[in-house]
Design a protein around this motif. Structure first.
Motif, PDB file in Angstrom:
ATOM      1  N   ILE A   1      -7.877 -17.366  -1.644  1.00 27.28           N
ATOM      2  CA  ILE A   1      -6.705 -16.910  -0.896  1.00 27.28           C
ATOM      3  C   ILE A   1      -5.679 -18.022  -0.723  1.00 27.28           C
ATOM      4  CG2 ILE A   1      -7.996 -15.126   0.329  1.00 27.28           C
ATOM      5  CD1 ILE A   1      -8.085 -17.053   2.760  1.00 27.28           C
ATOM      6  N   PHE A   2      -5.965 -19.211  -1.287  1.00 27.98           N
ATOM      7  CA  PHE A   2      -5.093 -20.362  -1.116  1.00 27.98           C
ATOM      8  C   PHE A   2      -3.913 -20.293  -2.086  1.00 27.98           C
ATOM      9  CE2 PHE A   2      -8.704 -21.530   1.158  1.00 27.98           C
ATOM     10  CZ  PHE A   2      -8.594 -22.776   1.751  1.00 27.98           C
ATOM     11  N   PRO A   3      -2.730 -20.791  -1.677  1.00 32.08           N
ATOM     12  CA  PRO A   3      -1.615 -20.921  -2.617  1.00 32.08           C
ATOM     13  C   PRO A   3      -1.846 -22.104  -3.551  1.00 32.08           C
ATOM     14  CG  PRO A   3      -1.012 -21.852  -0.501  1.00 32.08           C
ATOM     15  CD  PRO A   3      -2.378 -21.230  -0.314  1.00 32.08           C
ATOM     16  N   GLY A   4      -0.984 -22.243  -4.552  1.00 31.91           N
ATOM     17  CA  GLY A   4      -1.077 -23.387  -5.452  1.00 31.91           C
ATOM     18  C   GLY A   4      -1.818 -23.066  -6.725  1.00 31.91           C
ATOM     19  N   PRO A   5      -2.378 -24.105  -7.395  1.00 30.30           N
ATOM     20  CA  PRO A   5      -3.101 -23.890  -8.653  1.00 30.30           C
ATOM     21  C   PRO A   5      -4.235 -22.884  -8.490  1.00 30.30           C
ATOM     22  CG  PRO A   5      -2.794 -26.243  -8.224  1.00 30.30           C
ATOM     23  CD  PRO A   5      -2.368 -25.523  -6.982  1.00 30.30           C
ATOM     24  N   LYS A   6      -4.379 -22.028  -9.468  1.00 31.15           N
ATOM     25  CA  LYS A   6      -5.399 -20.984  -9.495  1.00 31.15           C
ATOM     26  C   LYS A   6      -5.171 -19.912  -8.426  1.00 31.15           C
ATOM     27  CE  LYS A   6      -9.063 -23.679 -11.695  1.00 31.15           C
ATOM     28  NZ  LYS A   6     -10.515 -24.001 -11.699  1.00 31.15           N
ATOM     29  N   ALA A   7      -3.975 -19.838  -7.855  1.00 33.01           N
ATOM     30  CA  ALA A   7      -3.669 -18.765  -6.904  1.00 33.01           C
ATOM     31  C   ALA A   7      -3.717 -17.425  -7.624  1.00 33.01           C
ATOM     32  CB  ALA A   7      -2.293 -18.986  -6.287  1.00 33.01           C
ATOM     33  N   VAL A   8      -4.056 -16.378  -6.904  1.00 34.23           N
ATOM     34  CA  VAL A   8      -4.178 -15.064  -7.528  1.00 34.23           C
ATOM     35  C   VAL A   8      -2.796 -14.475  -7.821  1.00 34.23           C
ATOM     36  CG1 VAL A   8      -6.385 -14.579  -6.441  1.00 34.23           C
ATOM     37  CG2 VAL A   8      -4.279 -13.847  -5.324  1.00 34.23           C
ATOM     38  N   ASP A   9      -2.773 -13.518  -8.716  1.00 37.65           N
ATOM     39  CA  ASP A   9      -1.564 -12.758  -9.025  1.00 37.65           C
ATOM     40  C   ASP A   9      -1.012 -12.145  -7.730  1.00 37.65           C
ATOM     41  OD1 ASP A   9       0.242 -10.713  -9.815  1.00 37.65           O
ATOM     42  OD2 ASP A   9      -0.790 -10.473 -11.737  1.00 37.65           O
ATOM     43  N   PRO A  10       0.271 -12.323  -7.440  1.00 38.32           N
ATOM     44  CA  PRO A  10       0.851 -11.726  -6.224  1.00 38.32           C
ATOM     45  C   PRO A  10       0.609 -10.224  -6.112  1.00 38.32           C
ATOM     46  CG  PRO A  10       2.403 -13.253  -7.227  1.00 38.32           C
ATOM     47  CD  PRO A  10       1.256 -13.116  -8.185  1.00 38.32           C
ATOM     48  N   GLU A  11       0.438  -9.538  -7.243  1.00 36.69           N
ATOM     49  CA  GLU A  11       0.154  -8.107  -7.191  1.00 36.69           C
ATOM     50  C   GLU A  11      -1.187  -7.822  -6.513  1.00 36.69           C
ATOM     51  OE1 GLU A  11       1.907  -5.321  -7.965  1.00 36.69           O
ATOM     52  OE2 GLU A  11       3.580  -6.731  -8.093  1.00 36.69           O
ATOM     53  N   VAL A  12      -2.149  -8.730  -6.698  1.00 38.19           N
ATOM     54  CA  VAL A  12      -3.447  -8.572  -6.032  1.00 38.19           C
ATOM     55  C   VAL A  12      -3.267  -8.639  -4.522  1.00 38.19           C
ATOM     56  CG1 VAL A  12      -5.719  -9.617  -5.677  1.00 38.19           C
ATOM     57  CG2 VAL A  12      -4.769  -9.461  -7.988  1.00 38.19           C
ATOM     58  N   THR A  13      -2.463  -9.582  -4.068  1.00 33.02           N
ATOM     59  CA  THR A  13      -2.209  -9.713  -2.629  1.00 33.02           C
ATOM     60  C   THR A  13      -1.542  -8.462  -2.074  1.00 33.02           C
ATOM     61  OG1 THR A  13      -2.012 -12.114  -2.902  1.00 33.02           O
ATOM     62  CG2 THR A  13      -1.147 -11.155  -0.866  1.00 33.02           C
ATOM     63  N   LYS A  14      -0.610  -7.891  -2.834  1.00 32.29           N
ATOM     64  CA  LYS A  14       0.037  -6.650  -2.390  1.00 32.29           C
ATOM     65  C   LYS A  14      -0.981  -5.525  -2.243  1.00 32.29           C
ATOM     66  CE  LYS A  14       4.585  -7.541  -4.500  1.00 32.29           C
ATOM     67  NZ  LYS A  14       5.558  -7.065  -5.521  1.00 32.29           N
ATOM     68  N   ILE A  15      -1.927  -5.464  -3.172  1.00 34.52           N
ATOM     69  CA  ILE A  15      -2.931  -4.399  -3.139  1.00 34.52           C
ATOM     70  C   ILE A  15      -3.792  -4.514  -1.886  1.00 34.52           C
ATOM     71  CG2 ILE A  15      -5.041  -3.558  -4.258  1.00 34.52           C
ATOM     72  CD1 ILE A  15      -3.654  -4.309  -6.960  1.00 34.52           C
ATOM     73  N   ILE A  16      -4.286  -5.701  -1.584  1.00 30.67           N
ATOM     74  CA  ILE A  16      -5.203  -5.850  -0.456  1.00 30.67           C
ATOM     75  C   ILE A  16      -4.493  -5.819   0.890  1.00 30.67           C
ATOM     76  CG2 ILE A  16      -6.898  -7.098  -1.839  1.00 30.67           C
ATOM     77  CD1 ILE A  16      -5.925  -9.693  -0.527  1.00 30.67           C
ATOM     78  N   LEU A  17      -3.149  -5.903   0.886  1.00 31.27           N
ATOM     79  CA  LEU A  17      -2.373  -5.822   2.124  1.00 31.27           C
ATOM     80  C   LEU A  17      -1.762  -4.437   2.327  1.00 31.27           C
ATOM     81  CD1 LEU A  17      -0.491  -9.265   2.178  1.00 31.27           C
ATOM     82  CD2 LEU A  17      -2.340  -8.512   3.699  1.00 31.27           C
ATOM     83  N   ASN A  18      -2.077  -3.500   1.453  1.00 32.42           N
ATOM     84  CA  ASN A  18      -1.489  -2.160   1.548  1.00 32.42           C
ATOM     85  C   ASN A  18      -2.016  -1.448   2.799  1.00 32.42           C
ATOM     86  OD1 ASN A  18      -0.999   0.684   1.211  1.00 32.42           O
ATOM     87  ND2 ASN A  18      -0.584   0.277  -0.956  1.00 32.42           N
ATOM     88  N   LYS A  19      -1.174  -1.353   3.812  1.00 32.18           N
ATOM     89  CA  LYS A  19      -1.608  -0.835   5.110  1.00 32.18           C
ATOM     90  C   LYS A  19      -2.016   0.628   5.052  1.00 32.18           C
ATOM     91  CE  LYS A  19       1.119  -4.090   7.850  1.00 32.18           C
ATOM     92  NZ  LYS A  19       2.187  -4.256   8.891  1.00 32.18           N
ATOM     93  N   GLU A  20      -1.361   1.410   4.203  1.00 32.79           N
ATOM     94  CA  GLU A  20      -1.708   2.830   4.121  1.00 32.79           C
ATOM     95  C   GLU A  20      -3.080   3.043   3.512  1.00 32.79           C
ATOM     96  OE1 GLU A  20       1.563   4.503   2.000  1.00 32.79           O
ATOM     97  OE2 GLU A  20       2.785   4.753   3.800  1.00 32.79           O
ATOM     98  N   VAL A  21      -3.427   2.232   2.520  1.00 31.60           N
ATOM     99  CA  VAL A  21      -4.748   2.351   1.894  1.00 31.60           C
ATOM    100  C   VAL A  21      -5.823   1.847   2.861  1.00 31.60           C
ATOM    101  CG1 VAL A  21      -6.158   1.707  -0.091  1.00 31.60           C
ATOM    102  CG2 VAL A  21      -3.725   2.128  -0.392  1.00 31.60           C
ATOM    103  N   ILE A  22      -5.535   0.737   3.544  1.00 33.24           N
ATOM    104  CA  ILE A  22      -6.476   0.226   4.540  1.00 33.24           C
ATOM    105  C   ILE A  22      -6.694   1.248   5.647  1.00 33.24           C
ATOM    106  CG2 ILE A  22      -6.821  -1.540   6.313  1.00 33.24           C
ATOM    107  CD1 ILE A  22      -5.368  -3.503   4.435  1.00 33.24           C
ATOM    108  N   ALA A  23      -5.649   1.981   6.015  1.00 32.37           N
ATOM    109  CA  ALA A  23      -5.777   3.010   7.062  1.00 32.37           C
ATOM    110  C   ALA A  23      -6.748   4.106   6.635  1.00 32.37           C
ATOM    111  CB  ALA A  23      -4.413   3.608   7.371  1.00 32.37           C
ATOM    112  N   ILE A  24      -6.784   4.436   5.335  1.00 32.18           N
ATOM    113  CA  ILE A  24      -7.759   5.411   4.824  1.00 32.18           C
ATOM    114  C   ILE A  24      -9.162   4.866   5.013  1.00 32.18           C
ATOM    115  CG2 ILE A  24      -8.652   6.515   2.739  1.00 32.18           C
ATOM    116  CD1 ILE A  24      -5.697   6.727   1.811  1.00 32.18           C
ATOM    117  N   ASN A  25      -9.343   3.593   4.712  1.00 37.50           N
ATOM    118  CA  ASN A  25     -10.653   2.947   4.905  1.00 37.50           C
ATOM    119  C   ASN A  25     -11.075   3.029   6.364  1.00 37.50           C
ATOM    120  OD1 ASN A  25     -11.981  -0.039   5.619  1.00 37.50           O
ATOM    121  ND2 ASN A  25     -12.842   0.949   3.809  1.00 37.50           N
TER     122      ASN A  25
END
Length: 339
Positions: free
Chosen positions: A315-339
């Motif tokens: 979850i750290f920024p910098g070298p080997k940081a994940v694709d920003p699209e991955v972060t968008k997916i795991i922060l999707n509040k509507e999907v988390i609300a389903i969970n």
């Protein structure tokens, strides 16, 4: 229920009462898991070298706590740090769990206080056996980290004294028969009740021994399949092998009889830590990694199934940081609300 009063009842009536008492059992403090627990597990990113410049020690964990807050992950629900394989040993005089002073120079309790000040929670890791799954090496000295066998109440009391909010108990150093696993997991549950400090209790026994048949009455969430790999799991070979794949774990859980009556508020079926954001060959050699579409589908499935959401990536920024699209997916509040 005192079954010794059987002489006062017919055998049939006694069995009916006993079965009713068993079926209505639940883990202690079910309100702690009114929704599936969420958090971040730091073991895989550090042991696999996914966070450049950091090792599996307090420096990394303090930094991770700050990132959970600043990135918005905490506010999205990922409010727990699971500290796994991070230098635990036993005090030779008292037998109590203690931190390695090289790994935790400021002390584990100081880190827990740091988390609580930031509205974060701490998850401690253990095992049903004499040792847990971890072998730790510090400054040339290596040892197997202790499990809880024979020290259940002592260790739960130690976790309570530290202020632990959440425990996860593995099943590495155990004969792994169903009866022995159930017995030891129940002993830890009973120790939690006796000590009296509310903690979320995660059962990480990789789904062996049909955990769904007993674990809903013991813990707040329970594994239903093997360790997850970063592969989707088609019908081919190699990277598409179904072993340790997204679809294998999903299919295994879907096949559980009466799943909807077993998994829900208070005690949830757990599909394993999320594989989002992990590169190829992590955690297993031959893992292909997930495409963004597969990542989105993987996260969606875990949410639809009401599985606990435990992040497992860098979850750290910098070298080997994940694709920003991955972060968008795991922060999707509507999907988390389903969970």
């Amino acid at each position: 229920l005192r079954c010794s009063m059987a002489t006062a009842w017919s055998l049939g009536a006694l069995l009916a009462v006993c079965m009713a008492a068993f079926s209505s059992a639940s883990p202690p403090w079910p309100e702690l898991a009114a929704t599936p627990p969420m958090g971040w597990n730091g073991w895989l990113p550090t042991t696999m070298g996914l966070i450049p410049g950091y090792q599996n020690n307090e420096t990394m964990y303090y930094a991770a706590a700050d990132i959970l807050v600043s990135s918005g992950l905490r506010d999205a629900g990922y409010d727990t740090i699971l500290v796994t394989c991070a230098g635990w040993q036993r005090d030779p005089k008292t037998g109590k769990l203690m931190e390695n002073p090289v790994v935790w120079p400021r002390g584990y309790k100081a880190f827990i206080d740091y988390l609580h000040e930031r509205k974060l929670k701490i998850g401690a890791y253990g095992d049903t056996g004499e040792f847990n799954c971890c072998r730790m090496c510090v400054e040339g000295k290596c040892w197997s980290e202790p499990g809880q066998l024979g020290n259940e109440e002592l260790d739960v009391q130690t976790w309570a004294d530290w202020g632990v909010d959440h425990i996860v108990i593995d099943n590495c150093d155990n004969a792994n028969t169903t009866a022995e696993s159930i017995f030891e997991y129940e002993r830890i549950r009973d120790a939690l009740v006796k000590v009296g400090k509310p903690m979320i209790y995660g059962i990480w026994d990789v789904g062996s021994g049909k955990s769904w048949a007993w674990a809903p009455n013991v813990g707040h969430y329970w594994r239903t399949g093997p360790d997850l790999g970063t592969r989707w799991g088609g019908t081919g070979t190699g990277g598409n092998d179904r072993s340790m794949s997204i679809m294998l774990n999903y299919d295994l859980e879907k096949a559980i009889p009466d799943l909807s009556s077993l998994s829900g508020p208070g005690s949830f079926a757990f599909l394993d830590n999320l594989a989002v954001g992990l590169p190829a060959n992590v955690p297993h050699h031959g893992d292909t990694g997930l495409t963004i579409d597969e990542t989105r589908a993987h996260f969606s499935l875990w949410c639809i199934m009401a599985s606990p959401l435990i992040l497992n990536h860098n979850i750290f920024p910098g070298p080997k940081a994940v694709d920003p699209e991955v972060t968008k997916i795991i922060l999707n509040k509507e999907v988390i609300a389903i969970n």
